[in-house]
Design a protein around this motif. Structure first.
Motif, PDB file in Angstrom:
ATOM      1  N   VAL A   1       0.866  -1.172   0.000  1.00 18.61           N
ATOM      2  CA  VAL A   1       0.000   0.000   0.000  1.00 18.61           C
ATOM      3  C   VAL A   1       0.904   1.224   0.000  1.00 18.61           C
ATOM      4  N   GLN A   2       0.731   2.040  -1.025  1.00 20.06           N
ATOM      5  CA  GLN A   2       1.511   3.261  -1.147  1.00 20.06           C
ATOM      6  C   GLN A   2       0.630   4.409  -0.670  1.00 20.06           C
TER       7      GLN A   2
ATOM      8  N   GLN B   1      -4.693  -0.328  -7.630  1.00 16.96           N
ATOM      9  CA  GLN B   1      -5.951   0.407  -7.532  1.00 16.96           C
ATOM     10  C   GLN B   1      -5.780   1.538  -6.545  1.00 16.96           C
ATOM     11  N   ILE B   2      -6.273   2.702  -6.908  1.00 12.85           N
ATOM     12  CA  ILE B   2      -6.309   3.829  -5.983  1.00 12.85           C
ATOM     13  C   ILE B   2      -7.677   3.823  -5.329  1.00 12.85           C
ATOM     14  N   ILE B   3      -7.685   3.984  -3.998  1.00 10.34           N
ATOM     15  CA  ILE B   3      -8.969   4.071  -3.306  1.00 10.34           C
ATOM     16  C   ILE B   3      -9.100   5.434  -2.631  1.00 10.34           C
TER      17      ILE B   3
ATOM     18  N   GLN C   1     -12.969   0.475   0.404  1.00  8.01           N
ATOM     19  CA  GLN C   1     -12.124  -0.611   0.899  1.00  8.01           C
ATOM     20  C   GLN C   1     -11.643  -1.429  -0.292  1.00  8.01           C
ATOM     21  N   ALA C   2     -10.339  -1.686  -0.336  1.00  9.64           N
ATOM     22  CA  ALA C   2      -9.769  -2.584  -1.341  1.00  9.64           C
ATOM     23  C   ALA C   2      -9.590  -3.942  -0.685  1.00  9.64           C
ATOM     24  N   GLN C   3     -10.136  -4.979  -1.338  1.00  7.08           N
ATOM     25  CA  GLN C   3      -9.998  -6.340  -0.838  1.00  7.08           C
ATOM     26  C   GLN C   3      -9.144  -7.106  -1.833  1.00  7.08           C
TER      27      GLN C   3
ATOM     28  N   ILE D   1      -8.004  -7.669  -6.985  1.00  3.53           N
ATOM     29  CA  ILE D   1      -8.410  -6.562  -6.125  1.00  3.53           C
ATOM     30  C   ILE D   1      -9.877  -6.241  -6.403  1.00  3.53           C
ATOM     31  N   ASN D   2     -10.678  -6.248  -5.330  1.00  6.83           N
ATOM     32  CA  ASN D   2     -12.083  -5.873  -5.415  1.00  6.83           C
ATOM     33  C   ASN D   2     -12.268  -4.595  -4.605  1.00  6.83           C
ATOM     34  N   ILE D   3     -12.971  -3.609  -5.165  1.00  7.81           N
ATOM     35  CA  ILE D   3     -13.192  -2.347  -4.465  1.00  7.81           C
ATOM     36  C   ILE D   3     -14.628  -2.287  -3.947  1.00  7.81           C
TER      37      ILE D   3
END
Length: 176
Positions: A35-36, A73-75, A80-82, A89-91
């Protein structure tokens, strides 16, 4: 040290990170994901006994990266990113952020949680192994339990909801 700030995480952590473009902040999780952080408040739940690594954002913005795959993915806040075991990756656009950080304020927060999920959290908190006697009942739970309760107190709450358990040493057996 150096040009970046890096944390390696197993389990769960809540972060409040100041933005510093010259020294980016990264959280690495068991080689599965990274996670960045771009200056933000977020929670990561990365337990080895769960089916996904969940990154829940309260403020700011983060990028969830699957190392070596090119996937990211950017959230945004409230999402929530799963990341599942297959690297997908599911958002979740409208995540339950309250549930994600309930542990931080000393409670378990269940929202449509099945019995297995409830017992996994109790197992981690009270340091007991869980065994199910027979098949696992299909049940959903909603509500909050304070983490300062003793295990016997929690078991009494479960009994009120028709979940009966027996403690043998460090093993909690969920009865039929």
């Amino acid at each position: 040290n150096g040009n970046e700030r890096v944390v390696e995480l197993t389990g769960e952590g809540y972060f409040e990170v100041s933005k510093n473009l010259s020294r980016p902040f990264k959280v690495k999780i068991d080689g599965k994901t990274e996670v960045q952080v771009l200056g933000t408040k977020f929670n990561i739940s990365a337990y080895s006994d769960e089916d996904a690594v969940n990154t829940t954002l309260m403020e700011g913005q983060v990028k969830v990266i699957v190392p070596g795959s090119g996937l990211n993915q950017i959230i945004n806040p409230g999402e929530q990113a799963q990341l599942d075991l297959k690297g997908k990756i599911n958002i979740i656009r409208h995540a339950n952020t309250e549930q994600a950080i309930a542990w931080k304020s000393g409670s378990f927060h269940f929202n449509n949680a099945d019995l297995v999920m409830v017992m996994r959290q109790l197992s981690r908190w009270y340091d007991v192994d869980i065994q199910f006697e027979g098949s696992i009942p299909t049940r959903q739970f909603d509500g909050e339990i304070q983490r300062d309760l003793t295990l016997p107190q929690v078991l009494k709450l479960l009994e009120r909801n028709n979940v009966f358990c027996k403690l043998q040493g460090k093993t909690l057996i969920v009865l039929k």
